[in-house]
Design a protein around this motif. Structure first.
Motif, PDB file in Angstrom:
ATOM      1  N   VAL A  40     -50.692  33.588  45.402  1.00  0.00           N
ATOM      2  CA  VAL A  40     -49.939  34.818  45.311  1.00  0.00           C
ATOM      3  C   VAL A  40     -48.722  34.490  44.327  1.00  0.00           C
ATOM      4  O   VAL A  40     -48.788  35.322  43.303  1.00  0.00           O
ATOM      5  CB  VAL A  40     -49.589  35.513  46.482  1.00  0.00           C
ATOM      6  CG1 VAL A  40     -48.977  36.918  46.393  1.00  0.00           C
ATOM      7  CG2 VAL A  40     -50.662  35.972  47.367  1.00  0.00           C
ATOM      8  N   LEU A  41     -48.106  33.710  44.472  1.00  0.00           N
ATOM      9  CA  LEU A  41     -46.843  33.312  43.703  1.00  0.00           C
ATOM     10  C   LEU A  41     -47.233  33.063  42.343  1.00  0.00           C
ATOM     11  O   LEU A  41     -46.716  33.669  41.156  1.00  0.00           O
ATOM     12  CB  LEU A  41     -46.187  32.238  44.190  1.00  0.00           C
ATOM     13  CG  LEU A  41     -44.866  31.680  43.282  1.00  0.00           C
ATOM     14  CD1 LEU A  41     -43.945  32.680  43.461  1.00  0.00           C
ATOM     15  CD2 LEU A  41     -44.469  30.606  44.004  1.00  0.00           C
ATOM     16  N   MET A  42     -48.288  32.204  41.987  1.00  0.00           N
ATOM     17  CA  MET A  42     -48.836  31.824  40.757  1.00  0.00           C
ATOM     18  C   MET A  42     -49.516  33.020  39.964  1.00  0.00           C
ATOM     19  O   MET A  42     -49.555  32.919  38.783  1.00  0.00           O
ATOM     20  CB  MET A  42     -49.522  30.642  40.880  1.00  0.00           C
ATOM     21  CG  MET A  42     -48.702  29.205  40.988  1.00  0.00           C
ATOM     22  SD  MET A  42     -47.899  28.889  39.526  1.00  0.00           S
ATOM     23  CE  MET A  42     -46.192  29.156  40.012  1.00  0.00           C
ATOM     24  N   THR A  43     -50.104  33.986  40.725  1.00  0.00           N
ATOM     25  CA  THR A  43     -50.987  34.838  39.968  1.00  0.00           C
ATOM     26  C   THR A  43     -50.507  36.031  39.969  1.00  0.00           C
ATOM     27  O   THR A  43     -51.088  37.104  39.235  1.00  0.00           O
ATOM     28  CB  THR A  43     -52.535  34.657  40.657  1.00  0.00           C
ATOM     29  OG1 THR A  43     -52.429  35.405  41.938  1.00  0.00           O
ATOM     30  CG2 THR A  43     -53.147  33.530  40.321  1.00  0.00           C
ATOM     31  N   GLY A  44     -49.560  36.531  41.155  1.00  0.00           N
ATOM     32  CA  GLY A  44     -49.342  38.005  41.122  1.00  0.00           C
ATOM     33  C   GLY A  44     -49.836  38.815  41.561  1.00  0.00           C
ATOM     34  O   GLY A  44     -49.990  40.114  41.510  1.00  0.00           O
ATOM     35  N   LYS A  45     -51.173  38.304  42.326  1.00  0.00           N
ATOM     36  CA  LYS A  45     -52.145  39.097  42.959  1.00  0.00           C
ATOM     37  C   LYS A  45     -51.954  38.886  44.563  1.00  0.00           C
ATOM     38  O   LYS A  45     -51.664  37.514  44.936  1.00  0.00           O
ATOM     39  CB  LYS A  45     -53.591  38.619  42.766  1.00  0.00           C
ATOM     40  CG  LYS A  45     -53.905  38.775  41.177  1.00  0.00           C
ATOM     41  CD  LYS A  45     -55.193  38.298  40.890  1.00  0.00           C
ATOM     42  CE  LYS A  45     -55.800  38.411  39.265  1.00  0.00           C
ATOM     43  NZ  LYS A  45     -57.027  37.740  39.214  1.00  0.00           N
ATOM     44  N   HIS A  46     -51.909  40.122  45.370  1.00  0.00           N
ATOM     45  CA  HIS A  46     -51.803  39.967  46.651  1.00  0.00           C
ATOM     46  C   HIS A  46     -52.913  39.092  47.289  1.00  0.00           C
ATOM     47  O   HIS A  46     -54.152  39.132  46.656  1.00  0.00           O
ATOM     48  CB  HIS A  46     -51.236  41.187  47.462  1.00  0.00           C
ATOM     49  CG  HIS A  46     -52.378  42.250  47.356  1.00  0.00           C
ATOM     50  ND1 HIS A  46     -53.611  42.071  47.714  1.00  0.00           N
ATOM     51  CD2 HIS A  46     -52.437  43.509  46.917  1.00  0.00           C
ATOM     52  CE1 HIS A  46     -54.437  43.442  47.761  1.00  0.00           C
ATOM     53  NE2 HIS A  46     -53.478  44.081  47.089  1.00  0.00           N
ATOM     54  N   VAL A  87     -54.857  33.932  35.065  1.00  0.00           N
ATOM     55  CA  VAL A  87     -53.480  34.105  34.388  1.00  0.00           C
ATOM     56  C   VAL A  87     -52.520  33.881  35.238  1.00  0.00           C
ATOM     57  O   VAL A  87     -52.222  34.468  36.139  1.00  0.00           O
ATOM     58  CB  VAL A  87     -53.389  35.551  33.530  1.00  0.00           C
ATOM     59  CG1 VAL A  87     -52.009  35.652  33.112  1.00  0.00           C
ATOM     60  CG2 VAL A  87     -54.401  35.832  32.748  1.00  0.00           C
ATOM     61  N   THR A  88     -51.889  32.672  35.083  1.00  0.00           N
ATOM     62  CA  THR A  88     -50.967  32.100  36.024  1.00  0.00           C
ATOM     63  C   THR A  88     -49.372  32.745  35.502  1.00  0.00           C
ATOM     64  O   THR A  88     -49.348  32.661  34.338  1.00  0.00           O
ATOM     65  CB  THR A  88     -50.886  30.657  36.234  1.00  0.00           C
ATOM     66  OG1 THR A  88     -50.556  30.028  34.971  1.00  0.00           O
ATOM     67  CG2 THR A  88     -52.345  30.383  36.765  1.00  0.00           C
ATOM     68  N   LEU A  89     -48.361  32.380  36.473  1.00  0.00           N
ATOM     69  CA  LEU A  89     -47.137  32.513  35.909  1.00  0.00           C
ATOM     70  C   LEU A  89     -46.499  31.572  34.782  1.00  0.00           C
ATOM     71  O   LEU A  89     -45.856  31.570  33.926  1.00  0.00           O
ATOM     72  CB  LEU A  89     -46.184  32.204  37.061  1.00  0.00           C
ATOM     73  CG  LEU A  89     -44.657  32.469  36.879  1.00  0.00           C
ATOM     74  CD1 LEU A  89     -44.345  33.921  36.020  1.00  0.00           C
ATOM     75  CD2 LEU A  89     -43.971  32.416  38.123  1.00  0.00           C
ATOM     76  N   ALA A  90     -47.298  30.066  35.084  1.00  0.00           N
ATOM     77  CA  ALA A  90     -47.027  29.246  34.018  1.00  0.00           C
ATOM     78  C   ALA A  90     -47.457  29.644  32.646  1.00  0.00           C
ATOM     79  O   ALA A  90     -46.961  29.471  31.674  1.00  0.00           O
ATOM     80  CB  ALA A  90     -47.486  27.757  34.551  1.00  0.00           C
ATOM     81  N   LYS A  91     -48.713  30.091  32.524  1.00  0.00           N
ATOM     82  CA  LYS A  91     -49.321  30.750  31.393  1.00  0.00           C
ATOM     83  C   LYS A  91     -48.593  31.788  30.798  1.00  0.00           C
ATOM     84  O   LYS A  91     -48.322  31.636  29.542  1.00  0.00           O
ATOM     85  CB  LYS A  91     -50.758  30.927  31.580  1.00  0.00           C
ATOM     86  CG  LYS A  91     -51.766  29.728  32.005  1.00  0.00           C
ATOM     87  CD  LYS A  91     -53.088  30.294  32.155  1.00  0.00           C
ATOM     88  CE  LYS A  91     -53.977  29.191  32.624  1.00  0.00           C
ATOM     89  NZ  LYS A  91     -55.621  29.864  32.677  1.00  0.00           N
TER      90      LYS A  91
END
Length: 503
Positions: A94-100, A125-129
């Motif tokens: 959830v943290l990395m993708t922004g999806k619940h 699409v991850t936060l790092a990307k």
């Protein structure tokens, strides 16, 4: 002739004035172009299984956390912040993708042989990307858990320029492993043999003898190595914007901590019965588990202090957003972690693995000098899915898409008014199958979804923070609305089905 000189004089003065004005406009343009506003660095520190009440700034009285308490005094405490899920991997997803969790790919812990967990797909699409795309150098240090080496979920293929630590969650159960990952290569540690995360006392060992626990002490403490590499990353990238993701393995069991950290807690004289793993369940034994658990958290606090001190030393603190949180609540393994002794979740109900408040409400602190009021707090409801849109708004003036699960917290962090958050949804296919929905003061909870029949509980969190009084029978219309919302937020998953809903 005199008239001509006068005309030339007047026109010349005008010409000079125009030249001077143009010159200064030109200089202003150069200054604006040559000194753009610097994008702030971002440091996201994630504890592992740290309870809501296990920091001094959140009410802890026995465990010392001076650096994190200092961070709280310099920033904002988020007192109603929810982790992504009730256990490690789905929470981090959830943290990395922004999806619940109703939309995320990873919704439970699942090992993937030969090493690692169920992987994020290549196209995720991850936060790092996202950080990479807007010019940030990215580094991950600690425990990953979202795809093994050479899988599509390998952190080096999910937006990280640098990775150091444990790829696999199971591997991270030992703090004295034989190796760690450095980018795509294994780095040997000086632990021969590796200290297992799961082991028992020798058959002939005396559980009352401290010497019986010596086999569970190693030489090369992995968190030390990880912290050192974290600091090196900051030093190497101090002249450009960086995103530092620091998912420390502490305080997840096993209870492994160097002896020198135990003494301050031994000196307190706690009655500390040994954890012997007599029934073969749990992690490695420890002679003084209470002291060990407290010492681990204090050592984690020291690692955080090392990062904060380095930011000060390099002159980066004022231009760095620091976020601290935990992936879920305190472990339920009470013989190893005495959560009642430490009052680990305070008034909250539930522990790790539960969607009641104690399993998912986590201590969260944000510092951003000059933008966040020191010593402030916010009780706005928020969750891990909110960090991607928050950071993208702050760093790139990028609004969240209409179908995004997360909601930007930027206004709240800056002390501005913000409209109430849309309902926050959680689901977890493990521990019997669960769903929850937080909408304002109301919270709906479902347990035991693997069984026939579905019962929805309803709590007013403002009046009943401990979730002791189920008022569903008194508010059937609210229950009906919450059930409709849970149905709308859930998308079926073949890999992590939510039975019997997906049947």
């Amino acid at each position: 002739m005199s008239r001509f000189r006068g005309l030339f004089h007047r026109r010349g003065s005008l010409f000079v004035a125009l030249c001077v004005a143009t010159f200064w406009q030109f200089c202003d343009g150069i200054e604006a172009r040559s000194e753009p506003a610097e994008k702030p660095n971002v440091v996201f520190i994630l504890a592992d299984d740290l309870g809501y009440n296990e920091l001094g700034s959140f009410g802890q009285e026995k465990i010392k956390t001076p650096n994190l308490d200092r961070l709280a005094s310099q920033g904002m405490r988020l007192t109603q912040h929810y982790s992504g899920n009730a256990v490690c991997a789905p929470s981090r997803c959830v943290l990395m993708t922004g999806k619940h969790p109703g939309h995320a790919v990873v919704r439970n812990n699942r090992e993937a042989k030969p090493e690692g967990q169920w992987p994020l797909p290549a196209e995720e699409v991850t936060l790092a990307k996202k950080m990479n795309a807007i010019g940030y150098t990215t580094g991950g240090f600690g425990k990953w858990g979202l795809g093994g080496p050479s899988s599509t979920g390998d952190p080096m293929d999910q937006g990280f320029d640098r990775f150091f630590g444990y790829n696999c969650q199971y591997h991270a159960h030992s703090y004295y492993p034989s190796y760690l990952w450095s980018d795509r290569a294994k780095i040997a540690l000086q632990n021969d043999p590796e200290i297992p995360g799961h082991a028992s006392l020798a058959k002939d060992a005396d559980p009352a003898d401290p010497a019986s626990y010596e086999p569970f002490k190693g030489t090369d403490y992995a968190p030390d190595r990880i912290n050192a590499q974290t600091l090196e990353f900051v030093k190497a990238n101090q002249d450009k914007p960086f995103f530092l993701y620091y998912p420390t393995v502490i305080p997840h069991v096993a209870l492994h901590v160097p002896d020198e950290d135990l003494k301050p807690y031994h000196d307190l004289g706690w009655k500390d019965p040994p954890f012997t793993r007599s029934k073969g369940y749990g992690y490695t034994p420890h002679f003084t588990p209470r002291a060990a658990y407290a010492a681990m958290i204090t050592r984690m606090d020291r690692y955080v202090g090392n990062v904060l001190d380095l930011l000060d030393e390099l002159g980066l603190a004022d231009n760095t957003i620091v976020i601290f949180s935990s992936d879920n609540g305190t472990t339920h393994l009470e013989q190893e972690v005495d959560y009642e002794f430490f009052d680990s979740v305070g008034e909250l109900r539930g522990l790790k693995g539960s969607l009641y408040e104690g399993g998912v409400r986590v201590p969260t602190i944000v510092r951003w000098p000059g933008h966040i009021e020191p010593g402030s707090s916010s009780d706005r409801i928020s969750g891990f899915e909110d960090w991607m849109p928050t950071l993208m708004e702050i760093l790139n003036d990028e609004p969240a898409s209409e179908d995004a699960d997360g909601v930007s917290l930027a206004a709240t962090l800056k002390g501005q008014e913000q409209s109430p958050r849309k309902p926050l949804y959680r689901e977890f296919s493990g521990y019997g199958g669960q769903q929850s929905l937080r909408a304002g003061d109301w919270k709906a909870v479902r347990q035991g979804l693997t069984k026939k029949g579905i019962k929805t509980e309803l709590y007013n969190i403002k009046e009943d923070i401990g979730e002791q009084n189920d008022v569903a029978a008194k508010h059937p219309k609210i229950v009906a609305r919450m059930e409709r919302a849970m149905k709308e937020e859930h998308s079926p998953s073949e890999v992590f089905p939510l039975k019997p809903i997906d049947n």
